[in-house]
Scaffold this active site. Sequence first.
Site, short mmCIF file in Angstrom:
data_model
loop_
_atom_site.label_atom_id
_atom_site.label_comp_id
_atom_site.label_asym_id
_atom_site.label_seq_id
_atom_site.Cartn_x
_atom_site.Cartn_y
_atom_site.Cartn_z
N CYS A 69 0.80 -1.23 0.00
CA CYS A 69 0.00 0.00 0.00
C CYS A 69 0.84 1.28 0.00
CB CYS A 69 -0.94 -0.01 1.19
SG CYS A 69 -1.98 -1.49 1.20
N PHE A 70 1.66 1.48 1.03
CA PHE A 70 2.40 2.75 1.12
C PHE A 70 3.27 3.00 -0.13
CE2 PHE A 70 2.45 3.16 6.08
CZ PHE A 70 1.10 3.39 6.05
#
Length: 416
Positions: A256-257
């Site tokens: 995600c990040f």
Amino acid sequence: MKASVVGSGYVGTTIAAALADLGHEVTAVDIDPDVVAAIEAGESPIEEPGVDELVARHSGHRLSATTDYDDIADTAVTILAVQTPAREDGAIDPSYVETAAESLGAVVGEDHVVAIKSTVIPDVLEERIDPLLGEATLAANPEFQREGSALEDFRNPHKIVIGSADEVAYERLETLYAGLIESADPAVVRTGLREAMMIKYANNAFLASKISLINDIGNVCKAYDVDTYEVADAIGLDPRIGSAFLRSGVGWGGSCFPKDTSALIHAAREQEYEPEMLAAAHAVNDRQPERLLSLLDEHVDVEGKRIAVLGLAFKPGTDDTRNTRAIPVIEGLRKRGASVVAYDPVATLAEEFPDLDHAASAAEALDGAHGAAVVTDWDEFAALDEEFDRMADPVVVDGRRVVERRDGITYEGLTW
Ligand code: UGA
């Protein structure tokens, strides 16, 4: 309510099972027949605490699964939660969302709300996804569920964000989440489609940048022999800063990040804006693994030596190794000519490094090693003690502040 969930990854399966638990009649759709067969057999296709139990409880009653979109034509709402992988240049690849939207658009009618959980850039949502949905009403409904605590985060949301241009979408989704709204009392944010997607990007960008900022400060602290964790504990008491996501170390990974910050940077540059802070957050994150190795260099010349890497997962509690910091750590060690032996309680990097030596335990990895690099904060590493006595050279560089300092080992914390 009759609801459907497209995509049975960790987000989709968790939501499908949790919605069935809230009393809805839920159909999960996935293109993979094995995933569908698992849910139909009462087994979760993914590992998330608590989800197995819910799938077992509701499968065959309020939870079913199918590969056929026709089976969800009569549902009132669809949650679309398929993956949006990153392309080489950092932009997202929306093809899975587009394919799913096209299949949905072919079967659902006017009185149907499609809530997009997958993270896409606002223009993609409006220009590419919306036209595929036919008469259905589009909503953006981003998720804030961490891998490893997806069910807990779903049940205790700090906010529910609903973006739409249509009142009917707000009402339908608030009815879908009524049980949660009543029990957890989250803020319900009614906003526009474009704003909802940007809230998701900004949320992840902020958290990733917060970690990079404490890592940047941490690198300065280390140079001045200051313990960054003591600094972080104190600054976190200021409610304007907050104590979460201030654990400094070898940086952030996961699905995600890295993907969402890269997509935001790419989207900004497309508009000829240079997002300096986001780019810096990435640069600091890219730097941390090499800084960990340079601490090791200060104590051992690793060339030709056996070096243990403890932890391969991008964080504890998962076997996910996407963008794990272990990859650059292993690459850096190999570049220095070290012979790497890795250990993780559940994850492997056999695909990325087919010839990597995977030990069966931390003790086995440490046996005869001339150094150890700690990459993931698994609890079991905190309990390591006499295992270090097996090392040829007991040098430990810790990227997660998980190993206890003890007599007999040379210990270096990355930012403490
Ligand atoms: C993240 C967000 O936390 C979720 O809110 C979001 O829904 C999810 O992405 C998503 O977009 O789907 P996740 O990637 O599962 O969740 O993992 P986190 O627990 O946020 O950790 C991400 C990385 O940051 C890990 O590598 C972790 O080790 C690192 N981290 C986290 C730190 O280095 N320091 C910290 O203080 C916290």
